[in-house]
Design a protein around this motif. Structure first.
Motif, PDB file in Angstrom:
ATOM      1  N   ALA A 280       0.818  -1.224   0.000  1.00 54.96           N
ATOM      2  CA  ALA A 280       0.000   0.000   0.000  1.00 54.96           C
ATOM      3  C   ALA A 280       0.851   1.273   0.000  1.00 54.96           C
ATOM      4  CB  ALA A 280      -0.962  -0.009   1.182  1.00 54.96           C
ATOM      5  N   PRO A 281       1.885   1.377   0.854  1.00 52.17           N
ATOM      6  CA  PRO A 281       2.703   2.601   0.808  1.00 52.17           C
ATOM      7  C   PRO A 281       3.388   2.807  -0.535  1.00 52.17           C
ATOM      8  CG  PRO A 281       3.113   1.386   2.839  1.00 52.17           C
ATOM      9  CD  PRO A 281       2.305   0.481   1.953  1.00 52.17           C
ATOM     10  N   LEU A 282       3.852   1.707  -1.157  1.00 51.10           N
ATOM     11  CA  LEU A 282       4.495   1.828  -2.460  1.00 51.10           C
ATOM     12  C   LEU A 282       3.508   2.289  -3.519  1.00 51.10           C
ATOM     13  CD1 LEU A 282       6.743  -1.377  -2.499  1.00 51.10           C
ATOM     14  CD2 LEU A 282       7.459   0.996  -2.170  1.00 51.10           C
ATOM     15  N   ALA A 283       2.284   1.743  -3.448  1.00 48.44           N
ATOM     16  CA  ALA A 283       1.260   2.147  -4.411  1.00 48.44           C
ATOM     17  C   ALA A 283       0.934   3.627  -4.265  1.00 48.44           C
ATOM     18  CB  ALA A 283       0.004   1.296  -4.209  1.00 48.44           C
ATOM     19  N   VAL A 284       0.806   4.079  -3.011  1.00 45.96           N
ATOM     20  CA  VAL A 284       0.522   5.495  -2.758  1.00 45.96           C
ATOM     21  C   VAL A 284       1.661   6.365  -3.257  1.00 45.96           C
ATOM     22  CG1 VAL A 284       0.220   7.217  -0.942  1.00 45.96           C
ATOM     23  CG2 VAL A 284      -1.006   5.048  -0.810  1.00 45.96           C
ATOM     24  N   LEU A 285       2.894   5.923  -2.997  1.00 53.71           N
ATOM     25  CA  LEU A 285       4.066   6.721  -3.358  1.00 53.71           C
ATOM     26  C   LEU A 285       4.239   6.831  -4.861  1.00 53.71           C
ATOM     27  CD1 LEU A 285       6.612   8.204  -2.382  1.00 53.71           C
ATOM     28  CD2 LEU A 285       7.805   6.009  -2.423  1.00 53.71           C
TER      29      LEU A 285
ATOM     30  N   PHE B 214       1.694  13.023   6.043  1.00 51.21           N
ATOM     31  CA  PHE B 214       1.519  12.427   7.361  1.00 51.21           C
ATOM     32  C   PHE B 214       0.669  11.151   7.290  1.00 51.21           C
ATOM     33  CE2 PHE B 214       2.107  16.914   9.266  1.00 51.21           C
ATOM     34  CZ  PHE B 214       3.489  16.735   9.265  1.00 51.21           C
ATOM     35  N   VAL B 215      -0.330  11.127   6.407  1.00 51.74           N
ATOM     36  CA  VAL B 215      -1.118   9.904   6.203  1.00 51.74           C
ATOM     37  C   VAL B 215      -0.231   8.793   5.644  1.00 51.74           C
ATOM     38  CG1 VAL B 215      -2.995   8.868   4.858  1.00 51.74           C
ATOM     39  CG2 VAL B 215      -3.300  11.131   5.901  1.00 51.74           C
ATOM     40  N   PHE B 216       0.641   9.169   4.726  1.00 56.76           N
ATOM     41  CA  PHE B 216       1.600   8.211   4.168  1.00 56.76           C
ATOM     42  C   PHE B 216       2.504   7.663   5.269  1.00 56.76           C
ATOM     43  CE2 PHE B 216       5.884   7.576   2.289  1.00 56.76           C
ATOM     44  CZ  PHE B 216       5.595   6.510   1.456  1.00 56.76           C
ATOM     45  N   ALA B 217       2.897   8.519   6.212  1.00 58.20           N
ATOM     46  CA  ALA B 217       3.748   8.095   7.324  1.00 58.20           C
ATOM     47  C   ALA B 217       3.043   7.062   8.191  1.00 58.20           C
ATOM     48  CB  ALA B 217       4.157   9.306   8.162  1.00 58.20           C
ATOM     49  N   VAL B 218       1.727   7.203   8.346  1.00 58.91           N
ATOM     50  CA  VAL B 218       0.949   6.208   9.101  1.00 58.91           C
ATOM     51  C   VAL B 218       0.966   4.862   8.374  1.00 58.91           C
ATOM     52  CG1 VAL B 218      -1.336   5.587   9.951  1.00 58.91           C
ATOM     53  CG2 VAL B 218      -0.529   7.936  10.182  1.00 58.91           C
ATOM     54  N   LEU B 219       0.784   4.880   7.060  1.00 61.62           N
ATOM     55  CA  LEU B 219       0.812   3.638   6.274  1.00 61.62           C
ATOM     56  C   LEU B 219       2.174   2.950   6.384  1.00 61.62           C
ATOM     57  CD1 LEU B 219      -1.063   4.730   3.008  1.00 61.62           C
ATOM     58  CD2 LEU B 219      -1.938   3.307   4.866  1.00 61.62           C
TER      59      LEU B 219
ATOM     60  N   GLY C   4      10.642  18.067   0.052  1.00 56.37           N
ATOM     61  CA  GLY C   4      11.983  17.837   0.585  1.00 56.37           C
ATOM     62  C   GLY C   4      11.950  16.938   1.805  1.00 56.37           C
ATOM     63  N   ALA C   5      10.971  17.166   2.684  1.00 58.02           N
ATOM     64  CA  ALA C   5      10.825  16.322   3.877  1.00 58.02           C
ATOM     65  C   ALA C   5      10.544  14.879   3.479  1.00 58.02           C
ATOM     66  CB  ALA C   5       9.694  16.858   4.752  1.00 58.02           C
ATOM     67  N   LEU C   6       9.714  14.683   2.452  1.00 54.95           N
ATOM     68  CA  LEU C   6       9.412  13.333   1.985  1.00 54.95           C
ATOM     69  C   LEU C   6      10.663  12.642   1.460  1.00 54.95           C
ATOM     70  CD1 LEU C   6       7.471  11.038   1.162  1.00 54.95           C
ATOM     71  CD2 LEU C   6       7.044  12.290  -0.969  1.00 54.95           C
ATOM     72  N   SER C   7      11.474  13.348   0.691  1.00 59.17           N
ATOM     73  CA  SER C   7      12.698  12.761   0.143  1.00 59.17           C
ATOM     74  C   SER C   7      13.646  12.322   1.254  1.00 59.17           C
ATOM     75  CB  SER C   7      13.407  13.766  -0.776  1.00 59.17           C
ATOM     76  OG  SER C   7      12.617  14.106  -1.881  1.00 59.17           O
ATOM     77  N   LEU C   8      13.874  13.196   2.219  1.00 59.27           N
ATOM     78  CA  LEU C   8      14.793  12.869   3.313  1.00 59.27           C
ATOM     79  C   LEU C   8      14.202  11.809   4.233  1.00 59.27           C
ATOM     80  CD1 LEU C   8      16.230  16.384   4.242  1.00 59.27           C
ATOM     81  CD2 LEU C   8      17.227  14.614   2.776  1.00 59.27           C
ATOM     82  N   TYR C   9      12.899  11.833   4.414  1.00 57.43           N
ATOM     83  CA  TYR C   9      12.205  10.807   5.203  1.00 57.43           C
ATOM     84  C   TYR C   9      12.442   9.417   4.606  1.00 57.43           C
ATOM     85  CZ  TYR C   9       8.052   8.072   6.669  1.00 57.43           C
ATOM     86  OH  TYR C   9       7.200   7.086   7.116  1.00 57.43           O
ATOM     87  N   LEU C  10      12.300   9.319   3.289  1.00 60.62           N
ATOM     88  CA  LEU C  10      12.511   8.025   2.620  1.00 60.62           C
ATOM     89  C   LEU C  10      13.977   7.605   2.681  1.00 60.62           C
ATOM     90  CD1 LEU C  10      10.192   8.520  -0.494  1.00 60.62           C
ATOM     91  CD2 LEU C  10       9.796   6.997   1.450  1.00 60.62           C
ATOM     92  N   ASP C  11      14.889   8.563   2.560  1.00 58.52           N
ATOM     93  CA  ASP C  11      16.321   8.252   2.678  1.00 58.52           C
ATOM     94  C   ASP C  11      16.628   7.688   4.063  1.00 58.52           C
ATOM     95  OD1 ASP C  11      16.732   9.210   0.119  1.00 58.52           O
ATOM     96  OD2 ASP C  11      17.329  11.208   0.781  1.00 58.52           O
ATOM     97  N   PHE C  12      16.152   8.364   5.097  1.00 55.97           N
ATOM     98  CA  PHE C  12      16.391   7.923   6.474  1.00 55.97           C
ATOM     99  C   PHE C  12      15.777   6.553   6.718  1.00 55.97           C
ATOM    100  CE2 PHE C  12      15.686   7.422  10.929  1.00 55.97           C
ATOM    101  CZ  PHE C  12      16.672   8.142  11.587  1.00 55.97           C
TER     102      PHE C  12
END
Length: 260
Positions: A89-94, A115-120, A237-245
């Motif tokens: 599901a997260p991959l599909a959303v992304l 933030f919804v994506f972060a919950v998934l 930018g936050a999403l990019s760094l979030y995924l990197d981390f």
């Protein structure tokens, strides 16, 4: 003439100082939004794992090989076909909708969607609390945080252009995904170890690259004064760094994590 040059130099200096202050505020917003996303993911994963595990044998639906007792909820999300929905599901959303939705949405709606994506992601990551010990999860998180901070600081401060490295890293990421899919069928421990090592290196590089990209994009658009664009750019930018981390943490956990 000398007076004119003095005034002109002063204005340029003031403009540069204003852009520098704006950049710092922008980066603080990027890191702040990313940190909130990480906190949401951690809390969601911890809460869901708590609902999935029980210590009461009389209420357990199933017992895993490591002795962990799963509730009916835990059995449903980890052992039934539903686990594939949770994982994908997260991959599909992304990949299928997040970019398009966030670009069309307002800045506040884009942030909410993140933030919804972060919950998934938290839901899909909750199984690590069952597989790995809490100590190794915390230890790996701290190591990742230190490494991420150093790499992001390098990307922010370096004068070297990292744009060429970005293409190489994206190609490496595609190859990594292919290798991970292949290893689902092969089940090779050696290949899994190689994948985790390469994954750490790729996302370490992407951390520095993405940080520099966020900085250069701000500097390229700051003079436009479009606050809505800047706010949405901070979320991207936050999403990019979030995924990197997040990815660096997961690959490091394969190395450092002690299983239950």
């Amino acid at each position: 003439m000398a007076e004119y040059e003095t005034i002109r130099t002063g204005r340029i200096g003031a403009a540069a100082a204003q852009i520098d202050a704006g950049l710092k505020a922008h980066m603080n917003k990027v890191y702040g939004t990313m940190s909130v996303g990480m906190l949401i993911t951690a809390l969601a994963a911890w809460a869901i794992a708590g609902l999935a595990v029980t210590t009461d044998p009389s209420t357990a639906a199933v017992q895993l090989n490591n002795g962990t007792l799963l509730t009916a909820f835990g059995s449903a999300i980890y052992l039934s076909p539903l686990r594939w929905v949770i994982m994908l599901a997260p991959l599909a959303v992304l990949f299928l909708g997040m970019g398009a939705v966030m670009r069309r949405a307002s800045a506040s709606a884009a942030q909410l969607f993140f933030f919804v994506f972060a919950v998934l992601i938290g839901l899909s990551l909750s199984s690590i609390f069952i597989v790995y010990t809490a100590f190794s999860i915390v230890q790996t998180f701290l190591v990742t945080a230190v490494a991420f901070a150093g790499l992001s600081l390098y990307g922010y401060t370096t004068k070297r252009d990292l744009s060429g490295m970005g293409t190489f890293l994206v190609m490496g990421l595609i190859g990594l995904i292919v290798a991970m899919i292949v290893n689902i069928f092969l089940g090779s421990g050696i290949l899994a170890l190689a994948i985790s090592a390469i994954g750490v290196l790729i996302f370490a590089g992407l951390t520095a690259y993405d940080t520099q990209t966020i900085k250069t994009e701000y500097l390229a658009h700051a003079h436009h004064g479009d606050q809505e664009w800047l706010d949405k750019s901070a979320t991207f930018g936050a999403l990019s760094l979030y995924l990197d981390f997040l990815n660096m943490f997961q690959f490091l956990l394969m190395f450092m994590g002690n299983q239950e």
